[in-house]
Design a protein around this motif. Structure first.
Motif, PDB file in Angstrom:
ATOM      1  N   GLU A 459      53.879  39.978  26.767  1.00 44.22           N
ATOM      2  CA  GLU A 459      53.826  39.398  28.114  1.00 44.22           C
ATOM      3  C   GLU A 459      52.437  39.582  28.687  1.00 44.22           C
ATOM      4  N   SER A 460      51.858  38.492  29.163  1.00 44.59           N
ATOM      5  CA  SER A 460      50.516  38.557  29.737  1.00 44.59           C
ATOM      6  C   SER A 460      50.570  38.302  31.236  1.00 44.59           C
ATOM      7  N   ILE A 461      50.061  39.266  32.002  1.00 44.15           N
ATOM      8  CA  ILE A 461      50.000  39.121  33.466  1.00 44.15           C
ATOM      9  C   ILE A 461      49.121  37.923  33.828  1.00 44.15           C
ATOM     10  N   LEU A 462      47.992  37.769  33.115  1.00 40.96           N
ATOM     11  CA  LEU A 462      47.071  36.677  33.427  1.00 40.96           C
ATOM     12  C   LEU A 462      47.709  35.320  33.148  1.00 40.96           C
ATOM     13  N   PHE A 463      48.531  35.241  32.108  1.00 38.43           N
ATOM     14  CA  PHE A 463      49.187  33.971  31.791  1.00 38.43           C
ATOM     15  C   PHE A 463      50.284  33.633  32.808  1.00 38.43           C
ATOM     16  N   LYS A 464      50.855  34.657  33.435  1.00 38.28           N
ATOM     17  CA  LYS A 464      51.852  34.372  34.487  1.00 38.28           C
ATOM     18  C   LYS A 464      51.194  33.602  35.626  1.00 38.28           C
ATOM     19  N   LYS A 465      49.935  33.970  35.926  1.00 36.80           N
ATOM     20  CA  LYS A 465      49.197  33.259  36.984  1.00 36.80           C
ATOM     21  C   LYS A 465      48.890  31.826  36.543  1.00 36.80           C
ATOM     22  N   VAL A 466      48.564  31.653  35.271  1.00 33.90           N
ATOM     23  CA  VAL A 466      48.323  30.300  34.742  1.00 33.90           C
ATOM     24  C   VAL A 466      49.598  29.474  34.846  1.00 33.90           C
ATOM     25  N   SER A 467      50.728  30.080  34.493  1.00 37.07           N
ATOM     26  CA  SER A 467      52.025  29.376  34.572  1.00 37.07           C
ATOM     27  C   SER A 467      52.308  28.905  35.994  1.00 37.07           C
ATOM     28  N   GLN A 468      51.941  29.742  36.977  1.00 36.80           N
ATOM     29  CA  GLN A 468      52.152  29.354  38.383  1.00 36.80           C
ATOM     30  C   GLN A 468      51.327  28.115  38.729  1.00 36.80           C
ATOM     31  N   GLU A 469      50.078  28.097  38.264  1.00 36.73           N
ATOM     32  CA  GLU A 469      49.221  26.935  38.544  1.00 36.73           C
ATOM     33  C   GLU A 469      49.711  25.692  37.801  1.00 36.73           C
ATOM     34  N   LEU A 470      50.179  25.874  36.596  1.00 40.07           N
ATOM     35  CA  LEU A 470      50.730  24.745  35.826  1.00 40.07           C
ATOM     36  C   LEU A 470      51.954  24.176  36.538  1.00 40.07           C
ATOM     37  N   HIS A 471      52.796  25.071  37.045  1.00 37.03           N
ATOM     38  CA  HIS A 471      53.990  24.642  37.781  1.00 37.03           C
ATOM     39  C   HIS A 471      53.596  23.864  39.043  1.00 37.03           C
ATOM     40  N   ARG A 472      52.566  24.356  39.735  1.00 36.73           N
ATOM     41  CA  ARG A 472      52.091  23.657  40.943  1.00 36.73           C
ATOM     42  C   ARG A 472      51.644  22.234  40.597  1.00 36.73           C
ATOM     43  N   TRP A 473      50.905  22.111  39.495  1.00 33.42           N
ATOM     44  CA  TRP A 473      50.426  20.781  39.096  1.00 33.42           C
ATOM     45  C   TRP A 473      51.606  19.865  38.755  1.00 33.42           C
ATOM     46  N   GLN A 474      52.581  20.426  38.037  1.00 30.62           N
ATOM     47  CA  GLN A 474      53.753  19.615  37.665  1.00 30.62           C
ATOM     48  C   GLN A 474      54.562  19.193  38.888  1.00 30.62           C
ATOM     49  N   GLN A 475      54.426  19.978  39.977  1.00 29.02           N
ATOM     50  CA  GLN A 475      55.145  19.646  41.217  1.00 29.02           C
ATOM     51  C   GLN A 475      54.343  18.704  42.117  1.00 29.02           C
ATOM     52  N   GLY A 476      53.143  18.283  41.655  1.00 29.78           N
ATOM     53  CA  GLY A 476      52.405  17.272  42.411  1.00 29.78           C
ATOM     54  C   GLY A 476      51.084  17.713  43.015  1.00 29.78           C
ATOM     55  N   THR A 477      50.738  19.021  42.913  1.00 24.93           N
ATOM     56  CA  THR A 477      49.429  19.465  43.408  1.00 24.93           C
ATOM     57  C   THR A 477      48.329  18.801  42.581  1.00 24.93           C
ATOM     58  N   GLN A 478      47.269  18.368  43.253  1.00 23.88           N
ATOM     59  CA  GLN A 478      46.158  17.742  42.543  1.00 23.88           C
ATOM     60  C   GLN A 478      45.475  18.766  41.621  1.00 23.88           C
ATOM     61  N   ALA A 479      45.025  18.295  40.460  1.00 21.20           N
ATOM     62  CA  ALA A 479      44.359  19.191  39.500  1.00 21.20           C
ATOM     63  C   ALA A 479      43.166  19.889  40.140  1.00 21.20           C
ATOM     64  N   ALA A 480      42.428  19.164  40.979  1.00 24.61           N
ATOM     65  CA  ALA A 480      41.227  19.734  41.608  1.00 24.61           C
ATOM     66  C   ALA A 480      41.564  20.881  42.566  1.00 24.61           C
ATOM     67  N   GLU A 481      42.829  20.967  42.999  1.00 25.50           N
ATOM     68  CA  GLU A 481      43.232  22.010  43.957  1.00 25.50           C
ATOM     69  C   GLU A 481      43.792  23.259  43.273  1.00 25.50           C
ATOM     70  N   LEU A 482      43.884  23.250  41.939  1.00 23.35           N
ATOM     71  CA  LEU A 482      44.445  24.414  41.235  1.00 23.35           C
ATOM     72  C   LEU A 482      43.453  25.580  41.265  1.00 23.35           C
ATOM     73  N   SER A 483      43.998  26.789  41.302  1.00 23.63           N
ATOM     74  CA  SER A 483      43.150  27.997  41.317  1.00 23.63           C
ATOM     75  C   SER A 483      42.798  28.381  39.880  1.00 23.63           C
ATOM     76  N   SER A 484      41.844  27.668  39.287  1.00 17.01           N
ATOM     77  CA  SER A 484      41.497  27.895  37.883  1.00 17.01           C
ATOM     78  C   SER A 484      40.083  28.433  37.705  1.00 17.01           C
ATOM     79  N   GLN A 485      39.430  28.765  38.808  1.00 19.09           N
ATOM     80  CA  GLN A 485      38.054  29.249  38.719  1.00 19.09           C
ATOM     81  C   GLN A 485      38.005  30.546  37.898  1.00 19.09           C
ATOM     82  N   GLY A 486      37.049  30.604  36.978  1.00 18.66           N
ATOM     83  CA  GLY A 486      36.869  31.828  36.200  1.00 18.66           C
ATOM     84  C   GLY A 486      37.834  32.002  35.044  1.00 18.66           C
TER      85      GLY A 486
END
Length: 598
Positions: A459-486
């Motif tokens: 289990e990766s803590i960092l990947f859980k955060k990625v999963s949250q951003e992926l879920h946001r995108w799948q729910q309609g958040t624009q790709a440019a608004e995802l928290s993917s910096q760094g």
């Protein structure tokens, strides 16, 4: 218990070699080699020192080699060349009659156009575009295609080599290496530690050297050298971290050679000189876990070696575990857990691919009458790693580290088969602890298909955060608004590998315009992205896909991408068209797999 592996009885029968080391084995070889780029051949002579007690013959492996002459000791008269009938994958046994006191065998030989270990590159296929290049890939059983040898991982020998090349090129071997060219074009190499034949290597090209530490440096073509030296700047730190875990590095220097893109693997752990693909030069040191992996092989594989290719997991399972301990020491536990999690995803994918061949998902394999390359799957790497992680979890890290240190120090410079490992595990760790044995069930891990029930997934803590951003995108958040910096390469790979199997073209276009996956300079990210592009017929990526497949020869990338293309009639036509252009750039290790597919 006596752990000595030096008695003749300790040599297991290797299904992939004609040699019989219990009767007669080579202990040292002095080679003289001449590399002829014009005729694309290596001419060689070797003096082979033989250990035997009145044996009737010495048996060497060779495949598509031309044996020109054989002499014994100081005799001037030649012995007849006798070869066994040819077998698929294995080639032929070279039968050399011995007299009771024979100590040396002199062989003259040359390679042929069918030498699968050798890749001769035209200047246009190199980074500098001006000079030709040659490299070898001996693992698993290709050493026998470029020089006669006892081509089994259980047989170790020392060697020297005098190598003659065109004066404007530099040769390198798995040995003590020169750091600059000389005017004569003749170089002398020495390997004082005994190695198995699959670790024999030679590369010749327009190469330069740059140090990256006291014991570490990088060789590359001049056009690539600065970027490579910067990418591998942490190598000495990795070496120090490795030594602090599992004891002193036994090979003197640890250098890297960056090969042209046609190299079929990510890396090859040739002792003293790791061969590396340029696809790990990402510009941000994000793919250097591969360096940690090849460095870890200096202990697991090069120091303690799988006795046959059926025991390949002993090389790779330990190496993956060790690689991630090095990365954890340098970059923290969260970073290492990302690597474990991505590896676990790859393992699940491989288990699915092998569901019709369940026996190939056991750790100990049965590769008799098969090409040993068929055993080079994620099972050895990631199931092997998972098994060792499970031992660590049950006994605790300190006790497990003490066990691994004892393993490496007890068996250094020898070979290990699975049955011997099981006995060592029983005596040194399980040792009558029935409760521990019941929880671990080593025989289930080693001899039963799949992953034992109840094994926890990483289990990766960092990947859980990625999963949250992926879920946001799948729910309609624009790709440019995802928290993917760094995000590191690993976070992007997790994001891409967990995209939905069905996506609309405009969704792919949005991701691509925001994150520039198609034009990424990172080969891992590109390869993962191209799978989606193929599946969804995302046309804007196809030109880059073709350029990638023509340029890159790394089998790990090629097989999934060609397989994805072959899923549709249109994709099949594209795959065949690309393969026709790309095939001359690929090493035989890759074309052997791809020819069957295409």
């Amino acid at each position: 218990m006596d752990y000595s592996h030096n008695s003749p009885a300790s040599y297991p029968k290797d299904p992939h070699s004609f040699a019989d080391p219990a009767v007669a084995r080579i202990t040292h070889v002095d080679w003289t080699l001449e590399v002829d780029f014009q005729l694309k051949k290596i001419r060689g002579q070797g003096t082979y020192f033989v250990h035997h007690q009145g044996a009737p013959e010495l048996v060497l492996d060779c495949h598509h080699l031309l044996i020109k002459s054989i002499r014994l000791d100081d005799s001037e008269s030649e012995v007849p060349v006798t070869l066994t009938p040819e077998k698929p994958f294995l080639g032929q046994g070279l039968l050399i009659p011995l007299v009771p006191n024979t100590q040396k065998v002199h062989l003259a030989f040359e390679t042929t156009a069918a030498a699968a270990a050798l890749q001769w590159l035209e200047p246009s296929q190199t980074a500098g575009k001006k000079e030709p290049f040659l490299f070898t890939q001996s693992q698993a059983i290709l050493a026998r295609t470029w020089l006669p040898c006892q081509d089994s991982p259980s047989i170790r020998f020392t060697y020297t080599a005098q190598v003659k090349v065109p004066p404007h090129l530099l040769p390198l071997m798995s040995a003590t290496n020169p750091q600059e060219k000389n005017a004569s074009g003749t170089y002398f190499f020495k390997m004082e530690e005994p190695i198995p034949s699959y670790l024999l290597s030679l590369a010749v090209g327009d190469l330069a050297f740059s140090p990256v530490g006291e014991r570490c440096g990088v060789y590359a073509e001049p056009a690539t050298l600065a970027a490579a030296a910067d990418e591998f700047a942490d190598t000495e730190k990795m070496l120090l971290a490795a030594e602090s875990l599992y004891g002193p590095y036994q090979w003197g220097r640890y250098d890297l050679l960056v090969l042209p893109p046609s190299f079929p693997f990510g890396g090859m752990e040739n002792p003293k000189l790791t061969f590396a693909t340029p696809t790990i030069i990402a510009g941000d040191r994000s793919l250097t876990s591969l360096v940690a992996h090849e460095l870890a092989h200096s202990w697991s594989g090069n120091l303690v070696t799988n006795a046959t290719w059926n025991d390949f997991w002993l090389n790779e399972g330990f190496t993956v575990y060790f690689e991630r301990r090095i990365m954890e020491a340098l970059y923290g536990r969260d970073y290492a857990e990302m690597l474990h999690t991505l590896g676990y995803q790859d393992l699940l994918h491989t288990l699915d691919e092998l569901k019709h061949a369940p026996q190939d998902t056991c750790l100990e394999l049965n590769l008799g009458n098969r090409d040993p390359d068929e055993g080079l799957t994620e099972i050895a790497y990631e199931k092997g790693n998972l098994f060792l992680r499970q031992i660590e979890k049950l006994v605790g890290r300190d006790e497990f580290d003490a066990f691994v240190n004892l393993y490496f120090s007890t068996f250094q410079f020898t070979s290990m088969d699975t049955a011997s490992f099981e006995r060592f595990l029983e005596k040194e760790l399980l040792n009558g602890k029935e409760d521990l044995k019941q929880k671990l069930q080593p025989a289930t891990w080693i001899h039963t298909p799949g992953i034992p029930a109840g094994t926890p997934a990483p289990e990766s803590i960092l990947f859980k955060k990625v999963s949250q951003e992926l879920h946001r995108w799948q729910q309609g958040t624009q790709a440019a608004e995802l928290s993917s910096q760094g995000w590191s390469t690993h976070e992007w790979l997790f994001f891409l590998s967990n995209l939905a199997k069905t996506l609309k073209t405009q969704q792919l276009a949005e991701l691509d315009s925001t994150f520039h996956f198609t034009s990424s300079g990172n080969a891992e990210i590109q390869a993962e992205w191209f799978k989606h592009a193929i599946r969804h017929h995302y046309r804007p990526a196809f030109a880059a896909l073709e350029e990638f497949l023509v340029r890159v020869g790394r089998r790990k990338f090629l097989l999934p991408l060609y397989k994805a293309l072959l899923q549709t009639p249109e994709g099949t036509a594209i795959a065949k068209d690309i393969y026709q252009k790309a095939r001359p750039n690929y090493h035989a290790v890759s074309t052997n797999s791809l020819d069957a597919l295409l």
